[in-house]
Every structure is written in structure tokens, then in C-alpha cells.
Design an enzyme around this catalytic site. Sequence first.
Site, mmCIF file in Angstrom:
data_model
loop_
_atom_site.group_PDB
_atom_site.id
_atom_site.type_symbol
_atom_site.label_atom_id
_atom_site.label_comp_id
_atom_site.label_asym_id
_atom_site.label_seq_id
_atom_site.Cartn_x
_atom_site.Cartn_y
_atom_site.Cartn_z
ATOM 1 N N PRO A 103 14.183 -12.998 -20.896
ATOM 2 C CG PRO A 103 14.172 -13.341 -18.602
ATOM 3 C CD PRO A 103 13.287 -12.984 -19.749
ATOM 4 N N GLY A 159 21.963 -19.144 -18.243
ATOM 5 C CA GLY A 159 23.005 -20.014 -18.783
ATOM 6 C C GLY A 159 22.606 -20.544 -20.146
ATOM 7 C CG LEU A 160 18.839 -20.599 -21.458
ATOM 8 C CD1 LEU A 160 17.422 -20.104 -21.689
ATOM 9 C CD2 LEU A 160 18.894 -22.112 -21.679
ATOM 10 N N GLY A 161 23.322 -19.169 -22.950
ATOM 11 C CA GLY A 161 24.260 -18.803 -24.014
ATOM 12 C C GLY A 161 24.177 -17.370 -24.478
ATOM 13 C CB SER A 162 23.191 -14.182 -22.849
ATOM 14 O OG SER A 162 23.988 -14.320 -21.708
ATOM 15 C CB SER A 163 28.642 -14.743 -23.630
ATOM 16 O OG SER A 163 28.393 -14.524 -22.280
ATOM 17 C CB ALA A 164 27.608 -17.947 -27.656
ATOM 18 C CB ALA A 165 23.002 -15.332 -28.188
ATOM 19 C CG ASP A 203 28.905 -21.087 -26.473
ATOM 20 O OD1 ASP A 203 29.809 -21.313 -27.310
ATOM 21 O OD2 ASP A 203 29.145 -20.546 -25.385
HETATM 22 O O1 PMV Z 1 28.015 -23.445 -19.056
HETATM 23 P P1 PMV Z 1 27.633 -23.456 -20.488
HETATM 24 O O2 PMV Z 1 26.165 -23.581 -20.692
HETATM 25 O O3 PMV Z 1 28.224 -22.333 -21.256
HETATM 26 O O4 PMV Z 1 28.228 -24.802 -21.108
HETATM 27 C C1 PMV Z 1 29.595 -25.117 -21.043
HETATM 28 C C2 PMV Z 1 29.880 -26.398 -21.748
HETATM 29 C C3 PMV Z 1 31.322 -26.872 -21.649
HETATM 30 O O5 PMV Z 1 31.455 -28.050 -22.443
HETATM 31 C C4 PMV Z 1 31.672 -27.228 -20.224
HETATM 32 C C5 PMV Z 1 32.298 -25.821 -22.144
HETATM 33 C C6 PMV Z 1 32.341 -25.623 -23.646
HETATM 34 O O6 PMV Z 1 32.682 -24.524 -24.077
HETATM 35 O O7 PMV Z 1 32.068 -26.580 -24.388
#
Ligand code: PMV
Length: 322
Positions: free
Chosen positions: A104, A108-114, A155
Site C-alpha cells: 500500500p 501519505g506517500l503520494g498515491s494521488s500524484a503517482a 510529488d
Molecule cells: O502532504 P504531502 O505529503 O502531500 O506533502 C505536502 C507538501 C507541501 O509542501 C505542504 C505541499 C506541496 O504541494 O508542496
Amino acid sequence: MRKIKVSAPGKLMLLGEHAVVWGRPCLVTAVDRRLKISLEKLKEKFLEIEAPSVGIKSYRKNLSQLGKNNPPKKTRFVEMAVKNFADKYSLNFGIKIKTEDGPPLNYGLGSSAAITVAVLKGLTELSNQNLAKKKLFDLAYKTVLDVQGVGSGFDVAAAIYGGTIYFKTGGRKIEKAVNFDLPLVVGWSGIKADTPTLVRKVAREREKHPQIVGKIFDEIEGLVEEGRKALLKKDWQTLGELMNINQKLLENLGVSTPKLAKLIYASRQAGALGAKLSGAGGGDCMIALVDEKGRKDVEEAIENARGKVIKAKIGVERVRID
Ligand code: PMV
């Protein structure tokens, strides 16, 4: 019809979160928690999504309707990615997108961007487009902004470029920093963070105290520049100190939490060279820089403080057709 598989890495913020939303640089690294999807061409011009892990069995929508009628939250990134690709490069086939099983990414490891990047990469492949990385970035970043309204795009860049990169807001600069594995321990706080809410919280703080918050951002910018040099030299001692300073500045911005602080202090006490939250704060992950001999002690300290250690290689390969 032709079917392909694509995977994109997750990300961790090494230094510079929040300030990077406001024109400053950051250091972000790609993490070997890969989001995997398959894409299959369809004759009919529909988008079909199957994502059993998030409870989506069979979502189906005419391509001409994408983005309309308030798409469900869980399909939004995929739907907008397909829509933006079709708007820009046109799509003369339908598409079925299925998420594949894997470890998984939802810490908060960036699944939406990935997933956004994986979908766009897959569509370029299936339509024989050869998009430069920056073009792919621009389209993926637009998609993320369309869906969540705020974000620097760091991300998205991590998924497209891989390794560890030096990144400035909106992709104004995307440069490879280093390409090796980093000695990090990742600890999950057990609380899911809401990134857009935290970004807006800092925005309000900045509006109220423009001078003070501006200075905090300047200091973060300074330590990102120092951190980049330390990283190149593998000067872990200095990098660890910079991470500790970054954590203090994030506390001043009001985005750390008692739980994150607990994991961070526990790992420092167990011998970490430095530790900080990673990402927006409010929950999700913290990271600790370790020398390999001390890794086990730090991992144990995080678990004892009721964090969850996420094992993953750091600084890994970019999005790829598997
Ligand atoms: O919460 P995360 O892991 O998506 O990180 C956000 C990082 C921020 O600098 C607060 C926002 C961004 O898009 O850079």
C-alpha cells in the site's frame, strides 16, 4: 485490444515542505512503494475504472462526459488525467484502467500524484506519443491542481523524474540532485493528513504575519540549498542537522503534531542523525536519517513510540512501463 502495465513511485519530502508552495525550492525523493496500474484500449469511447482496493468495482463514463457531474472522489485523479490528456492530445479510443495489487501507498506517500502520472504515462504509450518529461509534468501538475486546487507539484515531479530532485514551485526548476539510495527510516504516525487543509492553514498564517512567515520560508530555502550540497557529498551529519532545523521551522509554522514530535524525538534519542516530519504535517510520515549501524535502534524506537515503520528503498526509478 492492447494492454500495458505502468508503475510510478511514491515520494518523501526530504527538506522544504510548505515553503515550496511559495516559490522556494525543496528536495524530494522517489520511494519504492510503486503504484501499479494496467491500461487497456477499448473500442467504445468510454473510460472504465476498476480499483477494488478502494472499493470501485466498475466505474464507466463516456469520454465526452469526463470531469462533468461531480465525479466521485476516488476516481477524480484518474478521470481528470484522462480528460486532460484527451483535451490536449485527443484520444481516439476508449480506455479501461485497473489498479494492480501491491504494497500500500496510502501513508501519505503520494498515491494521488503517482496514479495521475501513471495514467498519463500509459496514455502516451498507448497513443504512441513521445512526451518529454517536462510536458508530462505540466499535464500531470494541471490535473492535480484541477482536482485539489493547491500544491507545488513536487510529488508529481518525484514520480516523473525519480531519484532525488531539487524542485521549485510549479516545476520552475526540476534538477537531479543525486541518484543513490538514502539511509532513511520512515515512520507513519497512524493519522491521515489532509494536505490542502494544511496548505491553507499556512497560507492564512502567512497572510496574518507576512514578515515572520516570509523569514521562515527564507530560512527553509537556505537549508534546502545547504542540504543539496551535503547530499552530494554524502555528508549525513550536516544533512541530519539541517533536518532538525527544518523540523523546528515547521513547528513554528504550526504543522507538526504531538504524535509526529514523539516519533521524531524517539528516533533522535535512539541515535538518528536528524529527524523531521515529511510532507504537509498534521499526520502521515516522519523521516529519520541514520547511519546503517544505528538503523535497527531507530526503527525500534519508532515502533515503541507507537509509530509504524514503512520499509522502502529511497531515491528510486521514475515512472515506467513494466
Ligand atoms: O502532504 P504531502 O505529503 O502531500 O506533502 C505536502 C507538501 C507541501 O509542501 C505542504 C505541499 C506541496 O504541494 O508542496
